[in-house]
Design an enzyme around this catalytic site. Structure first.
Site, PDB file in Angstrom:
ATOM      1  N   ASP A   1       2.457   2.031   3.675  1.00  0.00           N
ATOM      2  CA  ASP A   1       1.643   3.238   3.442  1.00  0.00           C
ATOM      3  C   ASP A   1       2.500   4.491   3.262  1.00  0.00           C
ATOM      4  O   ASP A   1       2.111   5.591   3.681  1.00  0.00           O
ATOM      5  CB  ASP A   1       0.613   3.430   4.568  1.00  0.00           C
ATOM      6  CG  ASP A   1      -0.677   4.104   4.094  1.00  0.00           C
ATOM      7  OD1 ASP A   1      -0.729   4.579   2.944  1.00  0.00           O
ATOM      8  OD2 ASP A   1      -1.632   4.160   4.898  1.00  0.00           O
TER       9      ASP A   1
ATOM     10  N   HIS B   1      -9.325   0.864  -0.541  1.00  0.00           N
ATOM     11  CA  HIS B   1      -8.516   1.795   0.262  1.00  0.00           C
ATOM     12  C   HIS B   1      -9.432   2.878   0.826  1.00  0.00           C
ATOM     13  O   HIS B   1     -10.416   3.253   0.191  1.00  0.00           O
ATOM     14  CB  HIS B   1      -7.424   2.419  -0.629  1.00  0.00           C
ATOM     15  CG  HIS B   1      -6.489   3.315   0.110  1.00  0.00           C
ATOM     16  ND1 HIS B   1      -6.787   4.640   0.370  1.00  0.00           N
ATOM     17  CD2 HIS B   1      -5.277   3.075   0.648  1.00  0.00           C
ATOM     18  CE1 HIS B   1      -5.772   5.162   1.051  1.00  0.00           C
ATOM     19  NE2 HIS B   1      -4.847   4.239   1.226  1.00  0.00           N
TER      20      HIS B   1
ATOM     21  N   HIS C   1       2.042   4.759  -1.995  1.00  0.00           N
ATOM     22  CA  HIS C   1       1.296   5.687  -2.835  1.00  0.00           C
ATOM     23  C   HIS C   1       2.177   6.566  -3.704  1.00  0.00           C
ATOM     24  O   HIS C   1       3.345   6.786  -3.409  1.00  0.00           O
ATOM     25  CB  HIS C   1       0.378   6.534  -1.971  1.00  0.00           C
ATOM     26  CG  HIS C   1      -0.622   5.703  -1.229  1.00  0.00           C
ATOM     27  ND1 HIS C   1      -1.559   4.918  -1.869  1.00  0.00           N
ATOM     28  CD2 HIS C   1      -0.816   5.498   0.098  1.00  0.00           C
ATOM     29  CE1 HIS C   1      -2.296   4.289  -0.960  1.00  0.00           C
ATOM     30  NE2 HIS C   1      -1.863   4.617   0.233  1.00  0.00           N
TER      31      HIS C   1
ATOM     32  N   GLU D   1       0.870  -1.195   0.000  1.00  0.00           N
ATOM     33  CA  GLU D   1       0.000   0.000   0.000  1.00  0.00           C
ATOM     34  C   GLU D   1       0.894   1.228   0.000  1.00  0.00           C
ATOM     35  O   GLU D   1       1.013   1.946   0.995  1.00  0.00           O
ATOM     36  CB  GLU D   1      -0.945   0.007   1.216  1.00  0.00           C
ATOM     37  CG  GLU D   1      -1.971   1.147   1.155  1.00  0.00           C
ATOM     38  CD  GLU D   1      -2.793   1.291   2.437  1.00  0.00           C
ATOM     39  OE1 GLU D   1      -3.200   0.280   3.026  1.00  0.00           O
ATOM     40  OE2 GLU D   1      -3.009   2.455   2.841  1.00  0.00           O
TER      41      GLU D   1
END
Ligand code: GRE
Ligand code: ZN
Length: 323
Positions: free
Chosen positions: A286, A166, A10, A8
């Protein structure tokens, strides 16, 4: 642990910056986050190296495509985002892989784009940031348990790739409970409640009875759902209007995977392992919304079996995402 796969992570590009939610940071702090989201050669790789992350599976930051009300614009920008991510991955296929952004504002276009992203761009799945904004001025959100999304789900099952749900914040019209408490919006609390509720809508709609091999990934150790199934089921069983073949705990164990993103709590991880098993949990950092050191240092030393650390850190993602 070396060789971790983080799922995850980004990104954004300068052309897509307007799609990133600022959850209340100062303009300077938000600019610094955007700069980290746009870095694919410098600090991002150094952080990955320092913390034993071999591969980052990249996805567009929230709200991404889901915040665009106009369906044609949403579809066009999802293609733009996927083309950009495909170039980023092509420059470093040894370190990056991608999840596609799709515009569920137009379910048929989203299915077509998922197919293009998987078959032509080599993406490993799709990642959607919660409900999609509706084009009509009602201000409503589109939740994917609605019948109009069945052709999209059929396409995802046929493509045999995971769908990541998400978080995003609740609809403006649904935020009254946070009035005066903006610190509870976003990743603190509201993201998790919103995403868990959306996942439950999918489960109780019977979607997974209809598409038994559909695979959904949730972050944050499953947004609390693995700890909610007992109460859910003992109440759902008493309702004559619920005709599910499989109740939530079984669907979670058979159709869902979770990542540890942003939820580095040992007792919770052990609870999730007891509920879902070590084959359904994956590592995620993340980046850049969390500090990679927090997740990686915790994960590398959390007291679990070494065989489970290897599964969670690498092997499960390798298998599920065909890396
Ligand atoms: C996240 O992924 O955690 C996130 C976003 C966008 C804004 C804030 C945030 O993707 O925490
Ligand atoms: Zn995230």
């Amino acid at each position: 642990m070396d060789g971790k796969i983080a799922i995850e992570e980004h990104f954004v590009t300068p052309e897509l910056e307007d799609l990133v939610l600022n959850p209340g940071w100062s303009p300077e702090a938000f600019r610094a986050v955007l700069d980290r989201l746009e870095d694919f050669e410098g600090e991002r790789l150094r952080i990955m190296d320092r913390h034993g992350i071999e591969t980052a599976v990249l996805s567009l930051a929230s709200d991404g495509i889901q915040g665009i009300a106009e369906p044609a614009e949403a579809s066009a920008r999802s293609r733009q985002a996927n083309d950009a991510l495909a170039s980023i991955v092509a420059a470093r296929p040894d370190r990056f892989a991608g999840f596609a952004a799709v515009a569920l504002q137009d379910p048929a276009a989203a299915a077509a784009e998922a197919e293009r992203a998987v078959h032509e761009l080599g993406f490993r799945g799709v990642l959607v940031n919660g409900y999609s904004n509706a084009a009509d001025p009602s201000g409503a959100g589109l939740y994917y348990d609605d019948e109009r999304f069945l052709p999209f789900w059929e396409a995802i099952e046929r493509l045999r790739v995971p769908f990541c749900l998400h978080p995003r914040n609740p609809l403006e019209s649904q935020r009254a409970i946070y009035d005066g408490r903006p610190e509870l919006l976003g990743p603190t609390w509201a993201f998790g409640v919103e995403t868990a509720s959306h996942a439950l809508r999918l489960i109780v709609s019977g979607l997974f009875d209809r598409f038994p091999s559909l695979t959904v990934i949730l972050g944050h150790l499953g947004e609390g759902l693995p700890f909610a199934t007992n109460r859910l089921e003992q109440r759902l069983r008493r309702r004559a209007d619920v005709t599910l073949e499989r109740l939530p705990a079984q669907v979670l164990r058979e159709n869902f995977h979770v990542s540890v993103s942003g939820n580095y709590h040992t007792a919770s991880l052990i609870g999730v392992l007891l509920e879902l098993g070590a084959d359904r949990v994956m590592f995620a950092a993340d980046h850049p919304f969390e500090d990679v050191a927090d997740g990686a240092d915790w994960f590398d030393s959390v007291p679990i079996a070494e065989a489970d650390r290897e599964k969670i850190g690498r092997l499960n993602a390798q298998r599920l995402l065909r890396l």
